[in-house]
Write a protein that holds these residues in place. Sequence first.
Motif, PDB file in Angstrom:
ATOM      1  N   LEU A   1       4.703   2.690   5.304  1.00 64.79           N
ATOM      2  CA  LEU A   1       4.352   4.335   6.101  1.00 64.79           C
ATOM      3  C   LEU A   1       4.551   5.299   4.415  1.00 64.79           C
ATOM      4  O   LEU A   1       4.669   4.800   3.377  1.00 64.79           O
ATOM      5  N   THR A   2       3.626   5.499   5.641  1.00 65.13           N
ATOM      6  CA  THR A   2       3.187   7.042   4.072  1.00 65.13           C
ATOM      7  C   THR A   2       3.189   8.567   4.842  1.00 65.13           C
ATOM      8  O   THR A   2       3.204   8.156   6.220  1.00 65.13           O
ATOM      9  N   GLY A   3       2.957   9.477   3.640  1.00 65.01           N
ATOM     10  CA  GLY A   3       3.629  10.676   4.955  1.00 65.01           C
ATOM     11  C   GLY A   3       1.307  10.861   5.484  1.00 65.01           C
ATOM     12  O   GLY A   3       0.782  10.421   4.943  1.00 65.01           O
ATOM     13  N   ALA A   4       1.137  11.854   6.291  1.00 61.16           N
ATOM     14  CA  ALA A   4      -0.017  11.767   7.119  1.00 61.16           C
ATOM     15  C   ALA A   4      -1.135  12.270   6.741  1.00 61.16           C
ATOM     16  O   ALA A   4      -2.148  12.362   6.748  1.00 61.16           O
ATOM     17  N   ASP A   5      -0.574  12.655   5.447  1.00 56.06           N
ATOM     18  CA  ASP A   5      -1.897  12.695   4.542  1.00 56.06           C
ATOM     19  C   ASP A   5      -1.857  12.185   3.672  1.00 56.06           C
ATOM     20  O   ASP A   5      -2.212  12.377   2.762  1.00 56.06           O
ATOM     21  N   GLY A   6      -1.148  10.490   3.851  1.00 52.95           N
ATOM     22  CA  GLY A   6      -1.799  10.082   2.343  1.00 52.95           C
ATOM     23  C   GLY A   6      -0.481   9.503   1.599  1.00 52.95           C
ATOM     24  O   GLY A   6      -0.069   9.057   0.863  1.00 52.95           O
TER      25      GLY A   6
ATOM     26  N   LEU B   1       5.513  -5.129  -5.943  1.00 51.47           N
ATOM     27  CA  LEU B   1       5.244  -4.000  -5.648  1.00 51.47           C
ATOM     28  C   LEU B   1       4.951  -3.351  -4.893  1.00 51.47           C
ATOM     29  O   LEU B   1       3.190  -3.470  -4.420  1.00 51.47           O
ATOM     30  N   HIS B   2       5.485  -3.196  -3.344  1.00 50.37           N
ATOM     31  CA  HIS B   2       4.219  -2.202  -2.900  1.00 50.37           C
ATOM     32  C   HIS B   2       3.780  -0.856  -2.802  1.00 50.37           C
ATOM     33  O   HIS B   2       4.776   0.484  -3.093  1.00 50.37           O
ATOM     34  N   ASP B   3       2.447  -0.583  -3.069  1.00 50.74           N
ATOM     35  CA  ASP B   3       2.029   0.354  -3.162  1.00 50.74           C
ATOM     36  C   ASP B   3       0.525   0.132  -3.034  1.00 50.74           C
ATOM     37  O   ASP B   3      -0.248  -1.075  -3.849  1.00 50.74           O
ATOM     38  N   GLY B   4      -0.055   0.651  -1.878  1.00 47.54           N
ATOM     39  CA  GLY B   4      -1.223   0.623  -1.749  1.00 47.54           C
ATOM     40  C   GLY B   4      -1.370  -0.342  -0.318  1.00 47.54           C
ATOM     41  O   GLY B   4      -0.329  -0.682   0.343  1.00 47.54           O
ATOM     42  N   ASP B   5      -2.518  -0.754  -0.026  1.00 44.09           N
ATOM     43  CA  ASP B   5      -2.720  -1.630   1.305  1.00 44.09           C
ATOM     44  C   ASP B   5      -2.430  -2.851   1.438  1.00 44.09           C
ATOM     45  O   ASP B   5      -2.407  -3.795   2.758  1.00 44.09           O
ATOM     46  N   ARG B   6      -1.401  -3.160   0.316  1.00 41.33           N
ATOM     47  CA  ARG B   6      -1.247  -4.734   0.241  1.00 41.33           C
ATOM     48  C   ARG B   6      -0.945  -5.067  -0.845  1.00 41.33           C
ATOM     49  O   ARG B   6      -0.544  -4.017  -2.282  1.00 41.33           O
ATOM     50  N   PRO B   7       0.801  -5.746  -0.781  1.00 42.35           N
ATOM     51  CA  PRO B   7       1.407  -5.764  -2.050  1.00 42.35           C
ATOM     52  C   PRO B   7       1.769  -6.475  -2.942  1.00 42.35           C
ATOM     53  O   PRO B   7       0.134  -7.563  -2.664  1.00 42.35           O
ATOM     54  N   LYS B   8       1.579  -5.871  -4.558  1.00 38.55           N
ATOM     55  CA  LYS B   8       0.744  -7.241  -5.131  1.00 38.55           C
ATOM     56  C   LYS B   8       2.588  -7.944  -5.952  1.00 38.55           C
ATOM     57  O   LYS B   8       3.533  -7.298  -5.633  1.00 38.55           O
ATOM     58  N   LEU B   9       1.912  -8.943  -6.126  1.00 36.77           N
ATOM     59  CA  LEU B   9       2.793 -10.210  -6.890  1.00 36.77           C
ATOM     60  C   LEU B   9       2.588 -10.570  -7.712  1.00 36.77           C
ATOM     61  O   LEU B   9       1.938 -10.565  -8.245  1.00 36.77           O
ATOM     62  N   HIS B  10       3.642 -10.705  -9.021  1.00 35.28           N
ATOM     63  CA  HIS B  10       3.370 -11.382 -10.172  1.00 35.28           C
ATOM     64  C   HIS B  10       4.645 -12.331 -10.681  1.00 35.28           C
ATOM     65  O   HIS B  10       6.073 -12.006 -11.004  1.00 35.28           O
ATOM     66  N   TRP B  11       4.286 -13.432 -10.197  1.00 33.57           N
ATOM     67  CA  TRP B  11       4.815 -14.690  -9.463  1.00 33.57           C
ATOM     68  C   TRP B  11       6.120 -14.703 -11.336  1.00 33.57           C
ATOM     69  O   TRP B  11       5.331 -14.811 -12.176  1.00 33.57           O
TER      70      TRP B  11
END
Length: 454
Positions: free
Chosen positions: A269-274, A360-370
Amino acid sequence: MTDISVVHWRLPAVVSPDADYPVVADVDVLVVGGGAAGVAAAVVAAEAGKSVLLVEKYGFAGGAAVAGMSGTVCGMYLATETGTSPEQVVWGFTERFRQGLSKRGGLTRPQRYGKTWTSAHDPLVWRETADDLLAAAGVRVLFHTSVVGVVMEGDEYRGAVLSSNAGVGVVRAARTVDASGDAAVVARAGGRYVFGDDGRIQNPTMFFRLGGVDVEAFLDGYGEDTISPPWVTERIKEARALGADLPRQKIWIFTTPRPGELMVNATRLTGADGRMLNVIDPADFTEAEVGGRRQVRAYADFLIETMPGCAGGFVVDTGVEAGVRQTRSVVGVETLSNEAVVTGRKDSSGIVRSPWPIELHDGDRPKLHWLIDDYYEVPYLTLVPEAGENVIVAGRCLSAQHEALASARVTAQCFEYGHAAGVATVLSLDEGTPYRRLDGARVRSAMTQNGSAL
C-alpha cells in the motif's frame, strides 16, 4: 524528528493531576493497548497483585495480530539452512499464549517460511484466549476507549485522559505501560520519537483470508514454503503487465486452522502518487484502507484464476484495519542497533531472543536478511524512554533503528516485551525504583523464572 505529513495534528496533550475531569479509575498500572505486548504486560502485573486497567480502542484485544490480521506468531524459531524441523528459542509468555491458542484449536502447526517457520492463528480464537487470560488475572478492561491526553506532574507520568462515547475522564496510575504500538502516550506527553529512517517507514499491507479452497490441491501446486515460488512471481508479473493491480510480486500464503481457508499477505500500500503512507495521519490511513481493499480483490481474482485449488475461492474478510508494520519509535535510554541484529549480539540485560530476519517492506518485494542458526537479544532499556518517569513502552514502538525494527517488531517478541514491561513495573512499584534505574539483569532473571529462555 521527521513528522512527515502529520504536522497539522497537534501534539502533545498534557494535563495536570488536578485537571477538572471525572476520575474513571485509580490504579497501580495503566496499560494502553491490547495487542500482544499489552495483554502480556497487564496479565503479568495483575498476577503479581497489582491493580491494572487495560484500555483498547477496539472492542477486542489483539492489535496488529487481530485488527490488522497479521495472522501469524512469528519469531519463535531459529532460521537454518540445514535443519528440517523448527527449533523454538522463545518461550515465556509467548509460549503460554501459544499453548492457549493451540488448546482451543486456533493455531496451525509450524509452517515453512523461507529458512524459518511460523504458525498461523485464528483471529477469533486469539481474542478469546486474551479475554480468558485477562479475566483470570483480574485485569479491568475498557474496550472502545482511547487515550487523548496524559496526566503529568513535572516529568512524572501520573495517568491518562480517556475518551469514549460516554465522554472524557481521567485514570490515575502510578505506572503506565505504553503498548499502543504507536507510542501514543509518550508522544502525547511530548516525548521524543522518530519515524523510521529519516521519516521513511515500512509500507502497510492489507491481509485477507480466502475461503472455498481445496487446500491439498493448492499445496501440491504452490509448495510447502509459504513464500511464493518463482513461477507464482512470474505469473504476477505477467498479470501486472496486462493491467492487474498487483504491485507486489513476492507474496506469502499460509494455511489457517480453518478448513478450506488460506491467509494471504500480498498487498503493498502506497499513495496514489507512489509516496509512502504514514498511517499515523488519518488521511494516509484512510487511503491505505480503501486502496488495500481494492488490491485484495485484485489479488483474490489472480489467485482464483491462477492457483491450483482456488477456482471456487472467495474473500472471507480482510483485517479490520490495514496491517501496520511501523510508525513512531521512541527515543530510548538505549537503542537496538542494526549492527546488533546482524551480528547476533547478546546482552546481559536482554529481555527476549529474536531469531527473526530483517524483513523490510519497501518496494515491490520484501527484503530479507536471515540470521542463520542464531539470534540477538533486545536490551531492557530499549523499552524505557530517554525522558520522563513512571512510563515504559512495550511492542513495536520500542527504541530501535529502522532495519533493526524490521526484525524486532514481530509477535513472539512483542509478547516478551510486554512480559518484560510487566515484570519491570512490579519491581518498580515494589521497590519505588524508577524504570531507568532498574537493573535489566534482574528483569531478565525474573522473566527466566517465569519460563522465558534467556
